[in-house]
Design an enzyme around this catalytic site. Structure first.
Site, PDB file in Angstrom:
ATOM      1  N   LYS A 178       0.814  -1.124  -0.037  1.00  0.00           N
ATOM      2  CA  LYS A 178       0.049  -0.017   0.023  1.00  0.00           C
ATOM      3  C   LYS A 178       1.104   1.287   0.046  1.00  0.00           C
ATOM      4  CE  LYS A 178      -1.866   2.929   2.015  1.00  0.00           C
ATOM      5  NZ  LYS A 178      -1.663   4.480   1.567  1.00  0.00           N
ATOM      6  N   GLU A 254       9.621   1.401  10.835  1.00  0.00           N
ATOM      7  CA  GLU A 254      10.381   2.542  10.546  1.00  0.00           C
ATOM      8  C   GLU A 254       9.934   3.714  10.787  1.00  0.00           C
ATOM      9  OE1 GLU A 254      13.656   1.822  10.515  1.00  0.00           O
ATOM     10  OE2 GLU A 254      13.928  -0.368   9.514  1.00  0.00           O
ATOM     11  N   GLU A 390       8.666  16.410  15.422  1.00  0.00           N
ATOM     12  CA  GLU A 390       9.499  16.181  14.109  1.00  0.00           C
ATOM     13  C   GLU A 390       8.431  17.352  12.844  1.00  0.00           C
ATOM     14  OE1 GLU A 390       8.268  12.612  11.620  1.00  0.00           O
ATOM     15  OE2 GLU A 390      10.224  12.415  11.051  1.00  0.00           O
TER      16      GLU A 390
HETATM   17  P1  NAD Z   1       2.107   8.423   7.522  1.00  0.00           P
HETATM   18  O1  NAD Z   1       2.332   7.697   8.733  1.00  0.00           O
HETATM   19  O2  NAD Z   1       1.564   9.497   7.162  1.00  0.00           O
HETATM   20  O3  NAD Z   1       1.889   7.403   6.016  1.00  0.00           O
HETATM   21  C1  NAD Z   1       2.730   6.224   5.802  1.00  0.00           C
HETATM   22  C2  NAD Z   1       1.649   5.300   5.203  1.00  0.00           C
HETATM   23  O4  NAD Z   1       0.853   4.904   6.129  1.00  0.00           O
HETATM   24  C3  NAD Z   1       0.924   5.664   3.938  1.00  0.00           C
HETATM   25  O5  NAD Z   1       0.867   4.786   2.875  1.00  0.00           O
HETATM   26  C4  NAD Z   1      -0.218   5.827   4.770  1.00  0.00           C
HETATM   27  O6  NAD Z   1      -1.448   5.814   3.664  1.00  0.00           O
HETATM   28  C5  NAD Z   1      -0.402   4.650   5.462  1.00  0.00           C
HETATM   29  N1  NAD Z   1      -1.223   4.895   6.750  1.00  0.00           N
HETATM   30  C6  NAD Z   1      -1.611   6.009   7.276  1.00  0.00           C
HETATM   31  N2  NAD Z   1      -2.597   5.694   8.321  1.00  0.00           N
HETATM   32  C7  NAD Z   1      -2.931   4.461   8.233  1.00  0.00           C
HETATM   33  C8  NAD Z   1      -3.405   3.605   9.156  1.00  0.00           C
HETATM   34  N3  NAD Z   1      -4.305   3.825  10.083  1.00  0.00           N
HETATM   35  N4  NAD Z   1      -3.502   2.244   8.876  1.00  0.00           N
HETATM   36  C9  NAD Z   1      -2.536   1.821   7.848  1.00  0.00           C
HETATM   37  N5  NAD Z   1      -1.946   2.346   7.009  1.00  0.00           N
HETATM   38  C10 NAD Z   1      -1.975   3.785   7.319  1.00  0.00           C
HETATM   39  O7  NAD Z   1       3.771   8.765   6.978  1.00  0.00           O
HETATM   40  P2  NAD Z   1       4.088   9.822   5.760  1.00  0.00           P
HETATM   41  O8  NAD Z   1       3.493  11.099   6.156  1.00  0.00           O
HETATM   42  O9  NAD Z   1       3.868   8.950   4.557  1.00  0.00           O
HETATM   43  O10 NAD Z   1       5.881   9.726   5.760  1.00  0.00           O
HETATM   44  C11 NAD Z   1       6.338  10.598   6.688  1.00  0.00           C
HETATM   45  C12 NAD Z   1       6.917  10.215   8.137  1.00  0.00           C
HETATM   46  O11 NAD Z   1       7.505   8.862   7.602  1.00  0.00           O
HETATM   47  C13 NAD Z   1       7.779  10.903   8.929  1.00  0.00           C
HETATM   48  O12 NAD Z   1       7.243  10.838  10.217  1.00  0.00           O
HETATM   49  C14 NAD Z   1       9.065  10.157   8.596  1.00  0.00           C
HETATM   50  O13 NAD Z   1      10.295  10.552   9.746  1.00  0.00           O
HETATM   51  C15 NAD Z   1       8.742   8.894   8.451  1.00  0.00           C
HETATM   52  N6  NAD Z   1       9.816   8.048   7.707  1.00  0.00           N
HETATM   53  C16 NAD Z   1      10.382   7.191   8.586  1.00  0.00           C
HETATM   54  C17 NAD Z   1      11.483   6.379   7.790  1.00  0.00           C
HETATM   55  C18 NAD Z   1      12.562   5.565   8.507  1.00  0.00           C
HETATM   56  O14 NAD Z   1      13.161   4.830   7.903  1.00  0.00           O
HETATM   57  N7  NAD Z   1      12.421   5.389   9.739  1.00  0.00           N
HETATM   58  C19 NAD Z   1      11.703   6.775   6.587  1.00  0.00           C
HETATM   59  C20 NAD Z   1      11.115   7.480   5.709  1.00  0.00           C
HETATM   60  C21 NAD Z   1      10.103   8.211   6.456  1.00  0.00           C
END
Ligand code: NAD
Length: 486
Positions: A178, A254, A390
């Site tokens: 997804k 992550e 963040e």
């Molecule tokens: P997000 O958590 O908003 O979304 C990530 C994914 O999760 C998307 O595909 C989203 O549709 C899905 N999602 C959201 N709510 C969900 C739910 N309730 N159930 C299932 N899936 C759900 O994150 P984002 O805004 O896309 O990315 C930015 C974040 O990602 C930042 O916090 C960043 O630090 C983190 N990040 C971490 C790493 C790492 O390796 N630690 C790498 C890249 C980004």
């Protein structure tokens, strides 16, 4: 207008409920495509296809055969490099000169590395005594976990998705991905590459949509999923971990960061400026490993702040195709609103705005884009929200420190623990300080220097588990002990 469909059992399928959402160009705000949202039934079809694929030819392939297929997938990405590049930059707004050096090559590399690693992934055996004197052998047998749900974010879409899909497939699992609703195109395109490479139908599936009450939740709550691997925000990780608790399914998380850089007076200033410029502003600050807190030893504090601001002030903001572009827009207007709310909050919390702090003047044709200025603050207290939360934008707060102990304490004063960088030419100091920082990856005199065999992940609220090399392979396999009495 490009249409992005779900990829289920080797074919592209429209949303079964006829639901679509817009794909928006972050540079202009224009709608550039429409994405088919997967219904609960579509997600169920994808999980079923993934389950059935495990019982088909994929389930009996040797490691060498899987390895060959994954090399063919990597070659397919390389062959269609320009298509991946164009799609990734259209979805994210990031400059071609970043995506062509990092995102797309790493997309292919993630398959190559694990295609090779699986051929050299050992297991263990123990010989033990028994009362009758004959003894027994214990053999650890590695098996795929089964159907893996891959939930990925928008900041490095192809790179972070393949970082999970590569090892998951190498270990013999099937996946349902997804991708982020903001950046679905390259994940969808990978479906074509899988078919061209000859990966059996159902091994790689893609469902599009949002999180709650949409494809993300339908997938992570689906009991046909054996394990979930997630990259994204910490709060989302908590929700997904709760979903995974039903059926005690394994998770790899992550998540977010609020990463520090410690700049000591004995650093090589040129290197520290160059590295910190990248770690704060690369990808418009939308890198989980990016630096948002910079701590500089007092004797060089003013010089460091002035130089960093002078260099960041020269950045050229522009469209991906322009080779002179240093920084693109943020990924979306929603994210722009979030970042700008922190820019306002910084002022309200008493920051001294050294650079930026608002929306840049852009040419008329780009006025509708999600642009923000590169921004540097000083003068905030350690408990300011801007210093603790963040932001995920092109910004940092810089604060002076006086002693090594103080620098370490400041670095660790955060609920997160993903990455850090330490700038010093004194290697004794580097070796002393780095292990005392609570984080998964600590760079010394560098940033984002990655060997894909090394453990990658976060401590504290930045995640659960490690990816990379054997650590990925351990997550994507189930170990069984077979005990043979002689
Ligand atoms: P997000 O958590 O908003 O979304 C990530 C994914 O999760 C998307 O595909 C989203 O549709 C899905 N999602 C959201 N709510 C969900 C739910 N309730 N159930 C299932 N899936 C759900 O994150 P984002 O805004 O896309 O990315 C930015 C974040 O990602 C930042 O916090 C960043 O630090 C983190 N990040 C971490 C790493 C790492 O390796 N630690 C790498 C890249 C980004």
């Amino acid at each position: 207008m490009k249409e992005v469909k779900n990829f289920i059992n080797g074919e592209y399928r429209a949303s079964s409920i006829g639901s679509t959402f817009d794909n928006v160009d972050p540079c202009t705000g224009a709608v550039i495509g429409s994405v088919h949202e997967a219904s609960r039934e579509d997600v169920d079809a994808a999980v079923t296809a993934a389950r059935e694929a495990l019982a088909g030819p994929w389930g009996t392939m040797t490691e060498a055969e899987r390895s060959e297929l994954l090399h063919a997938v990597a070659d397919g990405i390389d062959r269609r490099f320009d298509e991946f590049l164009e799609a990734e930059c259209a979805d994210t707004g990031k400059p071609y000169n970043i995506a062509s050096h990092i995102d797309i090559p790493r997309g292919a590399a993630n398959f190559k590395v694990f295609a090779d690693a699986i051929k050299n992934f050992p297991t263990e055996a123990f010989q033990m005594p028994t009362p009758d004197g004959r003894g027994a052998f214990n053999i650890s047998v590695r098996k795929p976990k089964g159907v893996i749900a891959v939930i990925s974010p928008w900041n490095l879409p192809l790179l972070l998705m393949t970082w999970k899909v590569g090892p998951a497939l190498a270990c013999g699992n099937s996946v349902v991905v997804k991708p982020s609703e903001e950046t679905p195109t390259t994940t969808s395109l990978l479906g074509e590459v899988m078919n061209e490479a000859g990966v059996p139908a159902g091994v790689f599936n893609v469902v599009n949509g949002f999180g709650p009450d949409s494809a993300g939740a339908f997938l992570t709550e689906h009991r046909g999923v054996d394990a979930i691997t997630f990259t994204g925000e910490t709060r989302t990780g908590e929700i997904i971990t709760q979903a995974a608790a039903k059926g005690l399914r394994d998770v790899s998380m992550e998540c977010g960061g609020k990463n520090p850089a410690l700049v000591f007076a004995d650093c090589d200033m040129d290197k520290a400026i160059e590295g910190t410029l990248r770690s704060v502003f690369a990808n418009c600050g939308q890198v989980c490993l990016g630096t948002e807190r910079v701590y500089v030893e007092r004797p060089i504090f003013d010089a460091f702040v002035n130089r960093l601001a002078a260099e960041a002030g020269k950045f050229k903001l522009g469209v991906p195709q322009d080779k002179t572009t240093d920084m693109g827009p943020l990924v979306s207007h929603e994210h722009q609103r979030k970042v700008l709310s922190y820019y306002e909050l910084a002022v309200a919390e008493g920051a001294n705005v050294v650079l930026g702090g608002g929306v840049p003047d852009m040419p008329d044709e780009l006025a509708g884009g999600a642009w923000v200025q590169p921004t540097i603050w000083t003068g905030l207290s350690d408990d300011a929200r801007v210093v603790r939360e963040e932001i995920f934008g092109p910004c940092c707060h810089i604060r002076p420190f006086d002693t090594e102990e103080e620098a370490i304490a400041l670095a660790n004063d955060t609920p997160y623990g993903l990455a850090a960088s330490v700038w010093t030419e004194n290697m004794s100091r580097a070796l002393r300080v780095s292990p005392q920082i609570d984080c998964g990856i600590c760079w010394v005199n560098s940033w984002f220097l990655r060997d894909l065999r090394t453990p990658f992940g976060g401590s504290k609220e930045s995640g659960i588990g490690r990816e990379g090399g054997v650590h990925s392979m351990e997550f994507y396999t189930e170990l069984q002990n077979v005990c043979i009495k002689i």
